[in-house]
Design a protein around this motif. Structure first.
Motif, PDB file in Angstrom:
ATOM      1  N   ALA A   1      47.378  63.529  28.051  1.00 11.14           N
ATOM      2  CA  ALA A   1      46.728  64.358  28.755  1.00 11.14           C
ATOM      3  C   ALA A   1      47.057  65.855  28.652  1.00 11.14           C
ATOM      4  CB  ALA A   1      47.022  64.284  30.336  1.00 11.14           C
ATOM      5  N   CYS A   2      48.150  66.044  27.545  1.00 12.67           N
ATOM      6  CA  CYS A   2      48.389  67.166  27.273  1.00 12.67           C
ATOM      7  C   CYS A   2      48.853  67.292  25.832  1.00 12.67           C
ATOM      8  CB  CYS A   2      49.446  68.152  28.062  1.00 12.67           C
ATOM      9  SG  CYS A   2      50.834  68.169  27.927  1.00 12.67           S
ATOM     10  N   PRO A   3      49.219  68.336  25.143  1.00 12.37           N
ATOM     11  CA  PRO A   3      49.739  68.148  23.735  1.00 12.37           C
ATOM     12  C   PRO A   3      51.008  67.512  23.416  1.00 12.37           C
ATOM     13  CG  PRO A   3      48.673  70.241  23.899  1.00 12.37           C
ATOM     14  CD  PRO A   3      48.741  69.614  25.324  1.00 12.37           C
TER      15      PRO A   3
ATOM     16  N   LEU B   1      52.190  64.564  24.568  1.00 12.48           N
ATOM     17  CA  LEU B   1      51.985  63.357  24.175  1.00 12.48           C
ATOM     18  C   LEU B   1      53.474  62.541  24.689  1.00 12.48           C
ATOM     19  CD1 LEU B   1      50.330  63.542  20.818  1.00 12.48           C
ATOM     20  CD2 LEU B   1      49.261  63.170  23.012  1.00 12.48           C
ATOM     21  N   CYS B   2      53.682  62.413  25.966  1.00  9.25           N
ATOM     22  CA  CYS B   2      54.770  61.922  26.513  1.00  9.25           C
ATOM     23  C   CYS B   2      54.835  60.275  26.311  1.00  9.25           C
ATOM     24  CB  CYS B   2      55.110  62.072  28.028  1.00  9.25           C
ATOM     25  SG  CYS B   2      55.631  63.875  28.323  1.00  9.25           S
ATOM     26  N   ARG B   3      55.796  59.672  25.815  1.00  8.68           N
ATOM     27  CA  ARG B   3      55.940  58.246  26.002  1.00  8.68           C
ATOM     28  C   ARG B   3      56.654  58.032  27.275  1.00  8.68           C
ATOM     29  NH1 ARG B   3      59.060  55.835  22.307  1.00  8.68           N
ATOM     30  NH2 ARG B   3      57.741  53.860  22.025  1.00  8.68           N
ATOM     31  N   ILE B   4      55.919  57.235  28.141  1.00 10.88           N
ATOM     32  CA  ILE B   4      56.343  57.105  29.327  1.00 10.88           C
ATOM     33  C   ILE B   4      56.663  55.330  29.614  1.00 10.88           C
ATOM     34  CG2 ILE B   4      56.122  57.437  31.937  1.00 10.88           C
ATOM     35  CD1 ILE B   4      53.725  59.454  31.076  1.00 10.88           C
ATOM     36  N   ARG B   5      58.205  55.090  30.126  1.00 12.44           N
ATOM     37  CA  ARG B   5      58.558  53.969  30.156  1.00 12.44           C
ATOM     38  C   ARG B   5      57.782  53.675  31.656  1.00 12.44           C
ATOM     39  NH1 ARG B   5      61.882  52.443  26.722  1.00 12.44           N
ATOM     40  NH2 ARG B   5      62.957  54.044  25.330  1.00 12.44           N
TER      41      ARG B   5
ATOM     42  N   ALA C   1      57.858  58.824  35.338  1.00 15.39           N
ATOM     43  CA  ALA C   1      56.880  59.865  34.919  1.00 15.39           C
ATOM     44  C   ALA C   1      57.116  60.635  33.757  1.00 15.39           C
ATOM     45  CB  ALA C   1      56.850  60.911  36.219  1.00 15.39           C
ATOM     46  N   GLY C   2      56.177  61.391  33.267  1.00 10.07           N
ATOM     47  CA  GLY C   2      56.120  62.182  32.006  1.00 10.07           C
ATOM     48  C   GLY C   2      57.033  63.485  32.451  1.00 10.07           C
ATOM     49  N   ALA C   3      57.212  64.325  31.496  1.00 14.12           N
ATOM     50  CA  ALA C   3      57.921  65.730  31.352  1.00 14.12           C
ATOM     51  C   ALA C   3      57.462  66.527  32.839  1.00 14.12           C
ATOM     52  CB  ALA C   3      57.932  66.219  30.303  1.00 14.12           C
ATOM     53  N   CYS C   4      55.980  66.479  33.012  1.00 14.93           N
ATOM     54  CA  CYS C   4      55.644  67.363  33.870  1.00 14.93           C
ATOM     55  C   CYS C   4      55.513  66.761  35.389  1.00 14.93           C
ATOM     56  CB  CYS C   4      54.200  67.756  33.487  1.00 14.93           C
ATOM     57  SG  CYS C   4      52.878  66.502  33.764  1.00 14.93           S
ATOM     58  N   SER C   5      56.080  65.699  35.424  1.00 18.11           N
ATOM     59  CA  SER C   5      55.915  64.748  36.828  1.00 18.11           C
ATOM     60  C   SER C   5      54.507  64.565  37.250  1.00 18.11           C
ATOM     61  CB  SER C   5      56.867  65.379  37.787  1.00 18.11           C
ATOM     62  OG  SER C   5      58.064  65.606  37.297  1.00 18.11           O
ATOM     63  N   ARG C   6      53.609  64.918  36.586  1.00 12.88           N
ATOM     64  CA  ARG C   6      52.212  64.920  36.903  1.00 12.88           C
ATOM     65  C   ARG C   6      51.485  63.412  36.686  1.00 12.88           C
ATOM     66  NH1 ARG C   6      49.697  67.851  33.880  1.00 12.88           N
ATOM     67  NH2 ARG C   6      47.562  67.862  35.214  1.00 12.88           N
ATOM     68  N   TYR C   7      51.976  62.807  35.727  1.00 18.55           N
ATOM     69  CA  TYR C   7      51.814  61.441  35.246  1.00 18.55           C
ATOM     70  C   TYR C   7      52.633  60.655  35.156  1.00 18.55           C
ATOM     71  CZ  TYR C   7      46.977  63.493  34.003  1.00 18.55           C
ATOM     72  OH  TYR C   7      45.866  64.162  33.909  1.00 18.55           O
ATOM     73  N   ALA C   8      52.491  59.263  35.593  1.00 23.34           N
ATOM     74  CA  ALA C   8      53.413  58.121  35.374  1.00 23.34           C
ATOM     75  C   ALA C   8      52.871  56.900  34.796  1.00 23.34           C
ATOM     76  CB  ALA C   8      53.878  58.129  37.004  1.00 23.34           C
TER      77      ALA C   8
ATOM     78  N   VAL D   1      52.350  72.117  32.351  1.00 25.07           N
ATOM     79  CA  VAL D   1      52.950  71.021  31.353  1.00 25.07           C
ATOM     80  C   VAL D   1      53.956  72.134  30.541  1.00 25.07           C
ATOM     81  CG1 VAL D   1      50.825  69.874  31.249  1.00 25.07           C
ATOM     82  CG2 VAL D   1      50.878  71.804  29.809  1.00 25.07           C
ATOM     83  N   PRO D   2      54.820  71.277  29.918  1.00 22.12           N
ATOM     84  CA  PRO D   2      55.665  72.041  29.187  1.00 22.12           C
ATOM     85  C   PRO D   2      55.445  72.568  27.835  1.00 22.12           C
ATOM     86  CG  PRO D   2      56.450  69.704  29.309  1.00 22.12           C
ATOM     87  CD  PRO D   2      54.959  69.835  29.878  1.00 22.12           C
ATOM     88  N   THR D   3      54.150  72.814  27.714  1.00 18.45           N
ATOM     89  CA  THR D   3      53.875  73.619  26.122  1.00 18.45           C
ATOM     90  C   THR D   3      54.433  74.932  26.004  1.00 18.45           C
ATOM     91  OG1 THR D   3      51.587  73.817  27.262  1.00 18.45           O
ATOM     92  CG2 THR D   3      51.835  72.004  25.504  1.00 18.45           C
TER      93      THR D   3
HETATM   94  S1  SF4 Z   1      53.852  66.604  29.901  1.00 18.48           S
HETATM   95 FE1  SF4 Z   1      52.619  65.530  31.651  1.00 18.48          FE
HETATM   96  S2  SF4 Z   1      50.388  65.777  31.044  1.00 18.48           S
HETATM   97 FE2  SF4 Z   1      51.848  66.098  29.125  1.00 18.48          FE
HETATM   98  S3  SF4 Z   1      51.869  64.383  27.907  1.00 18.48           S
HETATM   99 FE3  SF4 Z   1      53.718  64.389  29.408  1.00 18.48          FE
HETATM  100  S4  SF4 Z   1      53.181  63.351  31.476  1.00 18.48           S
HETATM  101 FE4  SF4 Z   1      51.154  64.044  30.169  1.00 18.48          FE
END
Ligand code: SF4
Length: 504
Positions: free
Chosen positions: A32-34, A36-40, A44-51, A445-447
């Motif tokens: 969902a953003c550049p 590209l988290c690998r989520i166990r 949740a991913g780095a932004c806590s928005r996706y899990a 997002v952490p970009t």
């Molecule tokens: S930072 Fe958030 S939106 Fe971006 S890849 Fe990770 S979980 Fe997905």
């Protein structure tokens, strides 16, 4: 982050099956953003928005639906979370916002929700998404005439530059914060602090910032600014010249001269056109600074936190000379600031020296009226972003048609249901008052970049002509059936115009 993860909608789960790439060990890669988290699983991913929920990529925050009150006289339909039976929300008065909807990155994907509904006999489509904005920032208006810092001075948070002081407006100091250069063009820390600052301000939170060569200011949308620890109370009634013009008649007969101290334009009543028209006798008091036009003076002092945004704390210091041929003993002189917070009444003695004395009630009344006419001092935060980039591909396969349609006003743009100001010219560059969006509407997002909701509403026939993703359209009824049980339901903001109003 660990469980529990709130479930999201069936529609988004469906989309995650399409787009969330499952790997070994149940790991899901979020695209969902550049980043590209690998989520166990269960995390949740780095932004806590996706899990990762049971191998499915889900958007953690619920979608926000806005429920518009029915016409006057009819009761609101109660909504009990968990007891929703799919019939209580009325499709004709529900707006699906981009809050919690998810993004289209890497952008060839259609927007997460493309919702059809009929309004006023017109078939409409609302394309609902969350944008990832690297090109974004906030414009902050701080209602005070106090000098916060020189124009173009750096604004810092935690030592990092997050923006600068920009041109002041009438009664307000202005800051321009964020922007792509601070988000991406400096150090990693500068980018992160800038992103954090924007996120807090957009979320309605307080941020303390310091201005190079100036002062510290605590900024919070809709709240009183606090300068060097002191809350500002009043926004000035006008510049010194305007204050003279507004109150000249009310002073007539009670004072012989009034000086309104202002960092920009200091006013002198008997010299000013207002005093002349009223037939006032010239008082012969010359103030410091550069005379612009009769009774209007620039640069009477340095900018500061004193009277009228100057560094003056002793108002008599503003007097350069008193003309013996014009002034007279017993002459009544009032000095006031543009907010009426500071005022001094004097009477000239035999040597034509101003002697401070008690202010007569008639004069005090007018000074109080200056204060009464001042609005409360507030901070306003406008989020500004460019959606003219790849986000458009989530709306249509031919993005330029969307840009043209927005520019012509055929397609309405909202952010979390809030109306935006669309800048003329190229692109889709918009500004929105952050207080008109639902709570927690912004993410990051952490970009680093800011994530914000966006909706495009237009007639269905036009959407098809624009090359929209017609195959992805779902009816509002289906959205309510599938999304509403897990959605956050809020009342439609009473001051926001309904996007399906006339002219669509
Ligand atoms: S930072 Fe958030 S939106 Fe971006 S890849 Fe990770 S979980 Fe997905």
């Amino acid at each position: 982050m660990s469980t529990p993860i709130p479930a999201n909608t069936a529609l988004i789960e469906e989309r995650s099956r399409k787009f969330g790439a499952a790997e070994e060990g149940g790991i899901v890669r979020c695209d969902a953003c550049p980043v590209l988290c690998r989520i166990r699983p269960g995390r949740a991913g780095a932004c806590s928005r996706y899990a990762n929920q049971d191998g499915l990529l889900v958007r953690v925050d619920p979608v926000v639906l806005l429920d518009r009150a029915v016409e006057e006289g009819l009761p609101l339909v109660p909504f009990a979370r968990g007891e929703w039976d799919g019939r209580l929300l009325e499709p004709g008065r529900t707006f699906v916002t981009g809050v919690g909807a998810g993004t289209t990155y890497p952008d060839y994907k259609p927007a997460p929700l493309i919702v059809s509904a009929e309004h006023n006999g017109v078939d409409t489509v609302t394309v609902v998404t969350e944008g990832i904005f690297s090109y974004c920032g906030v414009k902050v208006k701080i209602d005070t005439d106090r000098h916060l810092g020189p124009e173009t001075a750096a604004v810092r948070v935690g030592g990092e530059q997050v923006g600068h002081v920009t041109t002041a407006e009438y009664g307000s100091q202005m800051l321009s914060l964020g922007g792509v250069r601070h988000l991406t063009g400096g150090s990693k820390k500068e980018g992160n602090v800038t992103c954090e600052t924007l996120l807090k301000l957009c979320g309605g939170g307080p941020v303390e910032m310091s201005i190079e060569g100036g002062h510290t200011v605590l900024v919070q949308a809709g709240r009183t600014p606090v300068v060097d620890g002191r809350p500002e109370e009043r926004m000035r009634v006008g510049c010194g010249s305007a204050t003279i013009g507004i109150f000249a008649k009310q002073w007539l007969g009670h004072v012989d001269e009034v000086i309104v101290v202002d960092d920009h334009i200091t006013g002198v009543l008997t010299e000013h056109q207002a005093g002349r028209v009223l037939g006032m006798r010239p008082a012969g008091i010359r103030v410091r600074g550069r005379k612009s036009t009769p009774g209007r003076y620039f640069q009477v002092a340095n900018p500061g936190l004193g009277w009228g945004g100057t560094d003056i704390t002793d108002p008599l210091a503003i007097i350069q000379k008193i003309d013996e041929g014009a002034a007279w003993p017993g002459m009544r002189l009032l000095l006031t600031s543009t907010t009426g917070e500071d005022a001094l009444y004097c009477v000239l003695d035999e040597a034509l020296r101003p002697v401070p004395t008690d202010m007569p009630p008639e004069v005090a009344l007018v000074v109080a009226r200056i204060g009464e006419n001042c609005e409360p001092s507030l901070c306003t935060v406008l989020f500004m972003a460019g959606a003219g980039g790849s986000l458009r591909a989530g709306v249509t396969e031919n993005p330029i048609l969307l840009t043209r349609s927005v520019a012509s006003g055929e397609t309405r743009v909202t952010m979390g249901g809030a109306p935006v100001y669309h800048w003329p010219g190229g692109g889709i560059t918009v500004m929105v008052d952050v207080l008109r969006l639902p709570k927690n509407a912004f993410g990051y997002v952490p970009t680093p970049a800011i994530v914000a909701p966006m909706e495009f509403t237009l007639p269905t026939a036009l959407y098809e002509r624009l090359g929209g993703h017609a195959g992805e359209i779902v009816s509002i009824g289906d959205v309510l059936r599938n999304v509403a049980p897990d959605a956050r339901i809020e009342d439609w903001g009473a001051t926001n115009p309904w996007p399906f109003g006339k002219g669509l």
